[in-house]
Motif scaffolding. Structure first.
Motif, short mmCIF file in Angstrom:
data_model
loop_
_atom_site.label_atom_id
_atom_site.label_comp_id
_atom_site.label_asym_id
_atom_site.label_seq_id
_atom_site.Cartn_x
_atom_site.Cartn_y
_atom_site.Cartn_z
N SER A 97 26.08 -20.50 97.71
CA SER A 97 25.46 -20.57 96.36
C SER A 97 25.88 -22.15 95.83
CB SER A 97 25.53 -19.44 95.46
OG SER A 97 25.40 -18.33 95.79
N ALA A 98 26.78 -22.56 96.05
CA ALA A 98 27.21 -23.66 95.71
C ALA A 98 26.91 -24.56 95.73
CB ALA A 98 29.33 -23.36 94.81
N VAL A 99 27.34 -25.06 97.06
CA VAL A 99 27.86 -26.45 98.09
C VAL A 99 26.31 -26.11 99.10
CG1 VAL A 99 29.69 -27.13 97.85
CG2 VAL A 99 29.33 -26.17 99.68
N GLY A 100 25.92 -25.01 99.53
CA GLY A 100 25.19 -25.35 100.28
C GLY A 100 22.99 -25.34 99.70
N ARG A 101 22.78 -25.53 98.55
CA ARG A 101 21.44 -25.83 98.51
C ARG A 101 22.23 -27.23 97.54
NH1 ARG A 101 20.77 -23.06 93.71
NH2 ARG A 101 22.43 -21.19 92.96
N PRO A 102 20.39 -27.24 96.72
CA PRO A 102 20.69 -28.06 96.05
C PRO A 102 20.50 -27.84 94.45
CG PRO A 102 18.90 -28.49 97.49
CD PRO A 102 19.79 -27.53 97.81
N LEU A 103 21.60 -28.26 93.40
CA LEU A 103 21.49 -26.82 92.55
C LEU A 103 20.96 -27.71 90.64
CD1 LEU A 103 25.61 -26.66 92.15
CD2 LEU A 103 23.31 -25.04 92.38
N ASP A 104 20.39 -26.75 90.64
CA ASP A 104 19.75 -27.16 89.22
C ASP A 104 20.39 -28.22 88.03
OD1 ASP A 104 17.68 -26.62 90.62
OD2 ASP A 104 17.54 -24.12 89.27
N LYS A 105 19.90 -28.97 87.39
CA LYS A 105 21.02 -29.78 85.94
C LYS A 105 21.01 -28.66 84.86
CE LYS A 105 19.53 -34.22 87.75
NZ LYS A 105 18.69 -35.52 87.52
N HIS A 106 21.63 -27.33 85.30
CA HIS A 106 21.96 -26.54 84.42
C HIS A 106 22.76 -25.81 84.33
CE1 HIS A 106 21.18 -22.99 82.31
NE2 HIS A 106 20.40 -23.32 81.63
N GLU A 107 23.42 -25.57 82.60
CA GLU A 107 24.81 -25.11 83.57
C GLU A 107 25.19 -23.83 83.99
OE1 GLU A 107 26.93 -26.05 81.15
OE2 GLU A 107 25.99 -26.48 79.40
N SER A 108 24.56 -23.01 84.51
CA SER A 108 25.09 -21.90 85.43
C SER A 108 25.38 -22.43 87.07
CB SER A 108 23.57 -20.29 85.46
OG SER A 108 22.44 -21.41 85.88
N SER A 109 24.09 -23.25 87.12
CA SER A 109 24.59 -24.03 88.08
C SER A 109 25.92 -24.49 88.47
CB SER A 109 24.41 -25.46 89.05
OG SER A 109 22.70 -24.81 88.92
N LEU A 110 26.60 -25.30 88.04
CA LEU A 110 28.15 -25.68 86.97
C LEU A 110 28.50 -25.11 86.77
CD1 LEU A 110 29.96 -28.28 86.73
CD2 LEU A 110 29.27 -27.84 84.01
N GLU A 111 28.31 -23.44 86.29
CA GLU A 111 29.02 -22.53 86.12
C GLU A 111 29.81 -21.86 87.92
OE1 GLU A 111 31.88 -19.56 84.78
OE2 GLU A 111 30.71 -21.01 83.75
N THR A 112 28.73 -22.41 88.68
CA THR A 112 28.81 -21.71 89.60
C THR A 112 29.70 -22.57 90.41
OG1 THR A 112 26.10 -20.69 90.18
CG2 THR A 112 27.57 -20.81 92.23
N LEU A 113 29.68 -23.93 90.18
CA LEU A 113 30.56 -24.81 90.66
C LEU A 113 31.65 -24.68 90.81
CD1 LEU A 113 29.33 -27.74 91.76
CD2 LEU A 113 30.30 -26.56 93.14
N MET A 114 32.43 -24.62 89.33
CA MET A 114 33.99 -24.52 88.94
C MET A 114 34.02 -22.75 89.55
SD MET A 114 33.44 -25.52 85.47
CE MET A 114 32.02 -24.61 84.64
N ARG A 115 32.94 -21.84 89.60
CA ARG A 115 34.08 -20.46 90.43
C ARG A 115 34.24 -20.86 91.79
NH1 ARG A 115 30.89 -16.48 91.08
NH2 ARG A 115 28.81 -17.23 90.56
N TYR A 116 33.35 -21.30 92.42
CA TYR A 116 33.71 -21.67 94.03
C TYR A 116 34.84 -22.57 94.21
CZ TYR A 116 33.79 -23.06 98.56
OH TYR A 116 34.24 -23.45 99.98
N TYR A 117 35.32 -23.66 92.95
CA TYR A 117 36.26 -23.84 92.83
C TYR A 117 37.39 -23.42 92.32
CZ TYR A 117 39.70 -27.71 91.52
OH TYR A 117 41.12 -28.61 91.74
N ASP A 118 37.86 -22.61 91.56
CA ASP A 118 38.46 -22.35 91.14
C ASP A 118 39.02 -20.58 92.31
OD1 ASP A 118 38.91 -23.09 88.10
OD2 ASP A 118 37.66 -21.55 87.77
#
Length: 871
Positions: A51-72
């Motif tokens: 979900s975080a890096v396997g697909r293009p992400l929308d320029k939206h807060e929810s997409s950034l939240e997914t990326l940050m959760r994966y980093y954490d």
């Protein structure tokens, strides 16, 4: 004017995290609910990565939240799983964010078996997506301004964190996009844009001009720092120069300076410093003109320019007619102050507000390692205590067998089997007798061979991959940039050598067991016979004197009973030692939380002494008690032997009974040794299978990495020029082609200023026409015009002009129209005008192009020379 720079995200290749993590969990944790929970968490982690890096992400807060959760989550599992090339080997592949590849090869990418590399790339994407979200905000309202400022500062902090940690996280040269120079520049750019957002908000809120000027001047300072980074760092990606980054930074630096000067001029006007007002407005106007002339494609400064020019015109008018204040030079103006309202957001895990650890119940790797060492210390202590007790028991049995006890005090008839011998025979028969030992010995070579084959196959995999790696390293030399297999496999080869040594020692131990079995086989087989056959095999003797009521026999029986109690107490102690269980997880977690590290040895020794101290003390007491009992038994047996009638028959009978007692002890010990050997080989098989899986996994990962590296090398080789640069043309060829020309200067020319323009460029000058000497009129059917005839009185060779004439050239700004060389005044080789020519000259132009009037040379009444068309 509000043009903001956003960073492109990196692209990742697909990776299956669930399989290697589940394999590690199954190898490390016992089967049960905890293992199942950890495996499910591994599956969830794999889904989160997709979900975080396997697909293009929308320029939206929810997409950034997914990326940050994966980093954490990556930060959370880092201390819990041993990600490395020789343990959990997962290769992460990421493409360069700024390199788009070429016709002959794909974009630059890097594959590493490093969780730190994955974290770095994910954090880069967090910063990139934050910059994209910020650039999409509506800056006409407070909410958009606050969101943009927050995301720009977060992006700046993310890039700064990568700059500080990337080299230690990768332990090798990174790709250009995550190199310290690049991310450091990006951090400065994001900080400058955050400062600009605060400037826009201050302007929108109509704050004091002094404050606005300081905010703008600080933003200009940030943009200037970023611009200098791009100017002087030759390691930055080409994207910075060939896209909009470099010119936008230069333009923004000038624009923010112009804004600072403009608002400072308003403050000067309020302070009645009209000359300073004009000086600052003139400087602001010059800055805006520079932007408009060089970077008008990227930023629009018309509104700002109009505002400054209106203010400058009004200020000059007032000063000329009213104030007559002297306008100071730019260098004499006081510097404008600076006010920074931005700061790079520090990366403190967790960076996501919605983060929940999928592996919350799993202890960190440091605690796992401490638990493993503790369990090893515990096993050593328990095994040492049990070995001491078993050795003491074997010693006691040996002493009793050598004294023929208790059979000696039971054998009073001389022609029947003693009761103790019958009990030993019955026990041996119940355990399968000689057939049990034969079967166990038969199974040992098969188990040994199986383990040897697994070990050899594992080492063969390593050797084949290492040989391939060495061949490729010798072929590509310094291009083959990865850890040598010989170094990477050192821990595995050491582990394999250790297992091989263990197998060699096991083979020696098996030989000793077989030799001992052959020594006592006949006596053990005698114990397996029925009572009548056993009685017949034991020599009979004259009945001994009646000693049932003697004091010596009573003492021996009492001592033997006490020795049996000691043996039973040892059995209970052995069970107690094995059954003690204490979870040290909480102890180690507390130590890790308090000190940041675990002193495993000190903690383990203290706890083991507390838990097992009383049991080990009892073990030592039983050893001392046995020593005293054996000493007393030997003394009492000496008195018993003196009282007992002795002859050759009784001595022979006693010797056979001793051998039977020894055979029973050997049978028990041999069965125990063989069963322990069988268990050892079976457990070793499981260990070797894990070792084989580990070897096959790392070999597979190395093969995958090798294929990726080979592919990258092939692409890089394809991008390289196939030959060196074309040599310069020889001087004689140059002279023959165009006459002598001055030699090119060897002084390097300065680089042109950065100008990217989409205006149409003037067409290239066409090649010189071919002059035809034919004097053939053109057919009217074709509509073509014939070449002009030679002039009267001149040869055909003299008709060609001294300079090749081309078609009329359009005139563009900065591109003068074509004109001939002027002829000297007073010289006129032609005595006739245009109408005296045999053929009227016609001008040719390109299809679809309007004819261009030929410019007349001043002072010449003659028409221009005609255009000679190309044949």
């Amino acid at each position: 004017m509000a043009t903001f720079i956003s960073v492109q995200s990196k692209k990742a290749s697909e990776v299956d995290l669930a399989k290697p993590l589940c394999k590690f969990i199954q190898q490390t944790y016992p089967a049960g609910e905890a293992q199942s929970d950890h495996c499910r968490a591994a599956e969830e982690l794999n889904k989160l990565r997709k979900s975080a890096v396997g697909r293009p992400l929308d320029k939206h807060e929810s997409s950034l939240e997914t990326l940050m959760r994966y980093y954490d989550q990556l930060c959370s599992i880092e201390p819990k799983f041993p990600f490395s090339e020789n343990q959990i080997c997962v290769t992460f592949t990421w493409k360069d964010a700024f390199d788009k590849g070429s016709l002959f090869g794909g974009s630059v990418k890097l594959a590493l078996a490093s969780l730190g590399y994955e974290k770095t790339c994910v954090l880069f994407n967090c910063g990139a997506l934050a910059s994209q979200i910020a650039s999409e905000q509506n800056l006409d309202n407070d909410e958009g301004l606050k969101t943009a400022a927050k995301h720009y500062q977060f992006a700046s902090g993310a890039f700064q964190h990568i700059k500080d940690t990337v080299l230690s996280a990768l332990n090798r040269e990174p790709t250009v996009d995550i190199s310290p120079d690049t991310v450091g520049t990006l951090s400065l750019i994001m900080l400058a844009q955050a400062q600009e957002v605060f400037f826009l908000k201050a302007t929108r809120d109509k704050m004091k001009d002094a404050i606005i000027a300081k905010l703008a001047n600080q933003a200009a300072d940030y943009y200037g720092d970023a611009f200098k980074q791009c100017q002087y760092k030759d390691t930055l990606p080409k994207y910075f120069y060939f896209q909009e980054v470099f010119p936008v930074l230069a333009a923004k630096h000038c624009i923010m300076q112009a804004n600072a000067e403009y608002h400072q001029s308003i403050l000067a006007k309020q302070q009645k410093k009209f000359g300073e007002e004009i000086g600052r407005l003139q400087h602001a106007s010059d800055l805006v003109k520079t932007v408009a002339s060089r970077y008008d494609e990227y930023v629009n400064v018309k509104d700002l320019s109009d505002k400054i020019n209106r203010a400058l015109t009004a200020a000059k008018k007032d000063n000329d007619f009213i104030y007559h204040d002297r306008v100071p030079d730019l260098k004499d103006l006081d510097p404008i102050g600076k006010a920074s309202l931005v700061k790079s957001t520090s990366v403190v895990v967790p960076i996501s507000q919605k983060f929940t650890d999928l592996f919350e119940k799993m202890v960190p790797l440091a605690v796992q390692q401490s638990l493993s060492l503790y369990n090893q210390r515990k096993a050593d202590l328990v095994n040492r205590s049990i070995a001491q007790m078993r050795e003491a028991t074997n010693l006691a049995n040996g002493v009793l067998a050598s004294l023929n006890l208790p059979a000696a005090i039971e054998d009073v008839s001389g022609d029947s089997v003693p009761q103790s011998i019958l009990q030993k025979s019955k026990s041996v028969i119940e355990q399968g007798g000689i057939q049990t030992i034969d079967q166990l010995i038969k199974d040992l070579p098969e188990l040994l061979q199986r383990n040897r084959e697994i070990l050899d196959e594992s080492l063969r995999l390593l050797s084949e991959e290492e040989a391939t790696d060495n061949d490729l390293r010798a072929k590509f030399k310094e291009r083959w940039q990865r850890t040598p297999s010989s170094e990477l496999y050192k821990p595995l080869r050491a582990e394999g050598a250790n297992v091989s040594n263990i197998l060699d020692k096991a083979i020696q131990a098996d030989g000793h067991v077989k030799e001992r079995y052959q020594t006592h086989r006949d006596t053990i087989s005698l114990l397996c016979k029925p009572e009548p056959e056993l009685n017949a095999a034991i020599p009979s003797a004259n009945p001994a004197k009646t000693m049932q009521g003697s004091e010596v026999v009573s003492v021996l029986r009492s001592l033997l009973a006490s020795l049996d109690e000691v043996k039973k107490e040892r059995e209970q102690l052995e069970n107690d030692l094995k059954s003690v269980n204490f979870d040290m997880t909480s102890k180690f977690l507390t130590a890790l939380a308090q000190d940041g590290a675990i002193n495993e040895e000190a903690i383990s020794v203290t706890e083991l002494d507390r838990i097992y101290g009383s049991l080990t003390h009892k073990v030592q007491e039983t050893l001392k008690k046995q020593d005293e009992l054996l000493k007393n038994i030997q003394n009492a047996h000496q008195e018993f032997s003196k009282m007992k009638q002795s002859n050759s028959e009784s001595n022979l009978r006693e010797e056979v009974l001793k051998n039977l007692a020894v055979a029973n002890d050997n049978f028990v010990e041999l069965v125990a040794n063989l069963k322990e050997g069988t268990k050892f080989y079976n457990e070793l098989t499981e260990i070797l299978l894990k070792f084989q899986n580990k070897c096959s996994d790392i070999v597979f990962a190395r093969k995958t990495e090798r294929d990726e590296l080979l592919k990258d090398l092939q692409q890089s080789i394809a991008r390289e020029p196939s030959a060196p640069s074309i040599p310069s043309q020889p001087a004689y060829q140059t002279a023959a082609a165009g006459g002598s020309k001055p030699a090119a200067s060897t002084t390097p020319t300065p680089a042109p200023r950065t100008m990217v323009s989409s205006k149409p460029q003037p067409p290239a000058r066409p090649p010189p026409p071919v002059i035809s000497t034919a004097n053939t009129p053109v057919s009217t059917a074709t509509g073509a015009t014939a070449s002009p005839a030679p002039l009267p009185g001149s040869s055909a060779a003299s008709t060609a002009p001294s300079q090749a004439q081309g078609p009329p050239y359009p005139t563009y700004p900065g591109y003068p129209g074509y004109c001939q060389m002027p002829m000297p005044m007073g010289y006129n080789p032609y005595t006739y005008g245009q109408y005296n020519l045999p053929y009227a000259p016609q001008m040719y132009q390109n299809p679809g192009q309007a004819p261009y009037p030929a410019p007349q040379q001043p002072g010449y009444p003659y028409p221009q020379q005609p255009y000679y068309p190309q044949q």
